[in-house]
Design a protein around this motif. Structure first.
Motif, PDB file in Angstrom:
ATOM      1  N   TYR A   1      10.453  91.205  16.030  1.00 50.09           N
ATOM      2  CA  TYR A   1      11.344  90.228  16.667  1.00 50.09           C
ATOM      3  C   TYR A   1      11.266  88.797  16.097  1.00 50.09           C
ATOM      4  CZ  TYR A   1      11.424  93.524  20.699  1.00 50.09           C
ATOM      5  OH  TYR A   1      11.563  94.606  21.530  1.00 50.09           O
ATOM      6  N   SER A   2      10.117  88.395  15.583  1.00 51.38           N
ATOM      7  CA  SER A   2       9.911  86.956  15.340  1.00 51.38           C
ATOM      8  C   SER A   2      10.480  86.503  14.002  1.00 51.38           C
ATOM      9  CB  SER A   2       8.431  86.586  15.435  1.00 51.38           C
ATOM     10  OG  SER A   2       8.298  85.189  15.310  1.00 51.38           O
ATOM     11  N   SER A   3      11.749  86.106  14.067  1.00 53.11           N
ATOM     12  CA  SER A   3      12.430  85.682  12.837  1.00 53.11           C
ATOM     13  C   SER A   3      11.801  84.402  12.267  1.00 53.11           C
ATOM     14  CB  SER A   3      13.917  85.467  13.112  1.00 53.11           C
ATOM     15  OG  SER A   3      14.089  84.497  14.109  1.00 53.11           O
ATOM     16  N   TRP A   4      11.348  83.512  13.158  1.00 49.33           N
ATOM     17  CA  TRP A   4      10.738  82.256  12.663  1.00 49.33           C
ATOM     18  C   TRP A   4       9.449  82.569  11.925  1.00 49.33           C
ATOM     19  CZ3 TRP A   4      13.968  78.370  12.839  1.00 49.33           C
ATOM     20  CH2 TRP A   4      14.900  78.268  13.872  1.00 49.33           C
ATOM     21  N   SER A   5       8.690  83.549  12.425  1.00 52.43           N
ATOM     22  CA  SER A   5       7.418  83.899  11.765  1.00 52.43           C
ATOM     23  C   SER A   5       7.654  84.544  10.410  1.00 52.43           C
ATOM     24  CB  SER A   5       6.629  84.899  12.624  1.00 52.43           C
ATOM     25  OG  SER A   5       6.335  84.374  13.882  1.00 52.43           O
TER      26      SER A   5
ATOM     27  N   GLN B   1       4.229  77.439  20.107  1.00 54.28           N
ATOM     28  CA  GLN B   1       5.083  78.480  19.541  1.00 54.28           C
ATOM     29  C   GLN B   1       4.514  78.934  18.203  1.00 54.28           C
ATOM     30  OE1 GLN B   1       9.055  76.679  19.496  1.00 54.28           O
ATOM     31  NE2 GLN B   1       9.546  77.908  21.290  1.00 54.28           N
ATOM     32  N   VAL B   2       4.954  80.085  17.758  1.00 50.86           N
ATOM     33  CA  VAL B   2       4.617  80.548  16.413  1.00 50.86           C
ATOM     34  C   VAL B   2       5.870  80.396  15.560  1.00 50.86           C
ATOM     35  CG1 VAL B   2       2.811  82.134  17.102  1.00 50.86           C
ATOM     36  CG2 VAL B   2       5.184  82.938  17.106  1.00 50.86           C
ATOM     37  N   PRO B   3       5.727  80.266  14.242  1.00 50.41           N
ATOM     38  CA  PRO B   3       4.512  80.329  13.450  1.00 50.41           C
ATOM     39  C   PRO B   3       3.749  79.012  13.423  1.00 50.41           C
ATOM     40  CG  PRO B   3       6.393  79.966  12.022  1.00 50.41           C
ATOM     41  CD  PRO B   3       6.942  80.116  13.414  1.00 50.41           C
TER      42      PRO B   3
ATOM     43  N   TRP C   1       2.838  73.160  12.336  1.00 45.30           N
ATOM     44  CA  TRP C   1       3.707  74.029  13.098  1.00 45.30           C
ATOM     45  C   TRP C   1       5.165  73.768  12.783  1.00 45.30           C
ATOM     46  CZ3 TRP C   1       0.951  69.975  14.941  1.00 45.30           C
ATOM     47  CH2 TRP C   1       1.664  68.960  15.595  1.00 45.30           C
ATOM     48  N   ASP C   2       5.968  74.752  13.096  1.00 48.13           N
ATOM     49  CA  ASP C   2       7.405  74.807  12.809  1.00 48.13           C
ATOM     50  C   ASP C   2       7.582  75.360  11.391  1.00 48.13           C
ATOM     51  OD1 ASP C   2      10.212  73.501  14.040  1.00 48.13           O
ATOM     52  OD2 ASP C   2      10.146  73.817  11.888  1.00 48.13           O
ATOM     53  N   SER C   3       8.445  76.387  11.297  1.00 51.23           N
ATOM     54  CA  SER C   3       8.550  77.125  10.032  1.00 51.23           C
ATOM     55  C   SER C   3       8.918  76.243   8.847  1.00 51.23           C
ATOM     56  CB  SER C   3       9.552  78.271  10.184  1.00 51.23           C
ATOM     57  OG  SER C   3      10.780  77.777  10.659  1.00 51.23           O
ATOM     58  N   LEU C   4       9.805  75.251   9.063  1.00 49.26           N
ATOM     59  CA  LEU C   4      10.220  74.428   7.922  1.00 49.26           C
ATOM     60  C   LEU C   4       9.068  73.534   7.453  1.00 49.26           C
ATOM     61  CD1 LEU C   4      12.582  74.026   6.051  1.00 49.26           C
ATOM     62  CD2 LEU C   4      13.580  72.419   7.673  1.00 49.26           C
TER      63      LEU C   4
ATOM     64  N   MET D   1      20.105  76.553   8.208  1.00 48.20           N
ATOM     65  CA  MET D   1      19.640  77.782   8.879  1.00 48.20           C
ATOM     66  C   MET D   1      18.705  77.419  10.031  1.00 48.20           C
ATOM     67  SD  MET D   1      19.783  81.088   8.721  1.00 48.20           S
ATOM     68  CE  MET D   1      19.670  81.283  10.489  1.00 48.20           C
ATOM     69  N   HIS D   2      17.873  76.420   9.793  1.00 47.41           N
ATOM     70  CA  HIS D   2      16.879  76.025  10.789  1.00 47.41           C
ATOM     71  C   HIS D   2      17.546  75.526  12.072  1.00 47.41           C
ATOM     72  CE1 HIS D   2      12.686  75.243  11.490  1.00 47.41           C
ATOM     73  NE2 HIS D   2      12.964  74.063  12.000  1.00 47.41           N
ATOM     74  N   ALA D   3      18.592  74.735  11.898  1.00 47.35           N
ATOM     75  CA  ALA D   3      19.181  74.059  13.055  1.00 47.35           C
ATOM     76  C   ALA D   3      20.501  74.671  13.508  1.00 47.35           C
ATOM     77  CB  ALA D   3      19.400  72.587  12.713  1.00 47.35           C
TER      78      ALA D   3
HETATM   79  N1  LIG Z   1      11.656  75.766  15.326  1.00 46.88           N
HETATM   80  C1  LIG Z   1      10.494  76.612  15.475  1.00 46.88           C
HETATM   81  C2  LIG Z   1      10.859  77.755  16.400  1.00 46.88           C
HETATM   82  C3  LIG Z   1       9.669  78.625  16.729  1.00 46.88           C
HETATM   83  C4  LIG Z   1       9.974  79.639  17.810  1.00 46.88           C
HETATM   84  O1  LIG Z   1      10.989  79.583  18.528  1.00 46.88           O
HETATM   85  N2  LIG Z   1       9.049  80.588  17.941  1.00 46.88           N
HETATM   86  C5  LIG Z   1       9.170  81.634  18.936  1.00 46.88           C
HETATM   87  C6  LIG Z   1       8.924  82.990  18.278  1.00 46.88           C
HETATM   88  S1  LIG Z   1      10.110  83.469  17.077  1.00 46.88           S
HETATM   89  C7  LIG Z   1       8.017  81.521  19.931  1.00 46.88           C
HETATM   90  O2  LIG Z   1       6.927  81.134  19.581  1.00 46.88           O
HETATM   91  N3  LIG Z   1       8.266  81.917  21.176  1.00 46.88           N
HETATM   92  C8  LIG Z   1       7.231  82.012  22.137  1.00 46.88           C
HETATM   93  C9  LIG Z   1       7.276  80.955  23.186  1.00 46.88           C
HETATM   94  O3  LIG Z   1       8.152  80.070  23.116  1.00 46.88           O
HETATM   95  O4  LIG Z   1       6.430  81.038  24.087  1.00 46.88           O
HETATM   96  C10 LIG Z   1      10.044  77.084  14.081  1.00 46.88           C
HETATM   97  O5  LIG Z   1      10.807  76.927  13.129  1.00 46.88           O
HETATM   98  O6  LIG Z   1       8.901  77.534  13.907  1.00 46.88           O
END
Ligand SMILES: N[C@@H](CCC(=O)N[C@@H](CS)C(=O)NCC(=O)O)C(=O)O
Length: 224
Positions: free
Chosen positions: A12-16, A54-56, A66-69, A102-104
């Motif tokens: 599921y975790s597209s950001w990861s 949040q991850v990643p 933190w934050d994928s970008l 893509m990020h935003a």
């Molecule tokens: N903008 C953040 C978004 C990160 C995000 O939304 N992560 C989700 C997983 S894909 C998460 O950690 N969700 C769990 C939570 O919010 O508790 C990034 O680029 O890393």
């Protein structure tokens, strides 16, 4: 310096997926720490690793990034020899622009077609707004591939952050069986053939956790 990448569910975790594919494809060694979502898509332990909860998260010697970008930018800065961004100035500007977009952006697509690698939901989630996002992504891919066709199969020829950023989009298109023009399909196929993407997909297929928040199209199992 040992790197640790904290990620979520691979299904599921597209950001990861973005920084994981980036580091793996570039041959940058890292230790993986995987946290699992609860039903509502939350990860309680994420706050142990980063203030955003949040991850990643990338753990470098000096602390969390933190934050994928931010993670992808940090990796590019730490490993300049890997050329994670395109070397040529204009290509690098475009790569940064399409990653930021893509990020935003593409919110309609992201909302209606969540990443769910092990599932197949042909046609589900499609609407004029989602098709508009898809058309724009296809236009971005076309223009990159036109410019860099002779230099390799990726958006800017050789693999870069941009491909890591669009890999989860390729997963969404597969799950929802989005019809693509031949050039875009060829790019999607090239992304799926990357060894890092194959490795991520294989691991996603083994996951069994069901996260209701990410499953708008799952059949509700009836009793009896
Ligand atoms: N903008 C953040 C978004 C990160 C995000 O939304 N992560 C989700 C997983 S894909 C998460 O950690 N969700 C769990 C939570 O919010 O508790 C990034 O680029 O890393």
């Amino acid at each position: 310096m040992a790197l640790k990448l904290v990620i979520g569910n691979k299904n599921y975790s597209s950001w990861s997926m973005r920084p994981w594919v980036l580091l793996r494809e570039a041959g940058i060694a890292f230790e993986e720490v995987q946290l699992k979502f609860d039903d509502a898509g939350h990860i309680a332990e994420a706050r142990q690793y980063s203030p955003a909860g949040q991850v990643p998260v990338l753990l470098v010697g000096s602390g969390p990034v933190w934050d994928s970008l931010a993670i992808c930018e940090t990796a590019a800065e730490m490993f300049p020899d890997k050329q994670l961004w395109p070397a040529e100035t204009r290509a690098r500007q475009l790569a940064r622009s399409i990653c930021a977009e893509m990020h935003a952006g593409f919110r309609n697509l992201r909302r209606a077609m969540p990443m769910n690698i092990r599932s197949s939901f042909p046609g589900k989630g499609m609407s004029p707004e989602v098709q508009h996002d898809i058309d724009h992504i296809v236009a971005i891919w076309h223009s990159c591939r036109e410019r860099h066709a002779g230099q390799g199969d990726m958006l800017f020829g050789r693999f870069s952050v941009a491909d890591a950023y669009y890999a989860p989009v390729v997963m969404r298109f597969m799950t929802h069986a989005v019809a693509l023009p031949p050039q875009a399909q060829a790019y999607a196929d090239a992304v799926c053939a990357l060894s890092s993407v194959r490795e991520w997909m294989a691991a996603a297929l083994l996951e069994t956790e069901f996260v209701a928040a990410d499953e708008p199209y799952a059949q509700v199992r009836s009793e009896g």
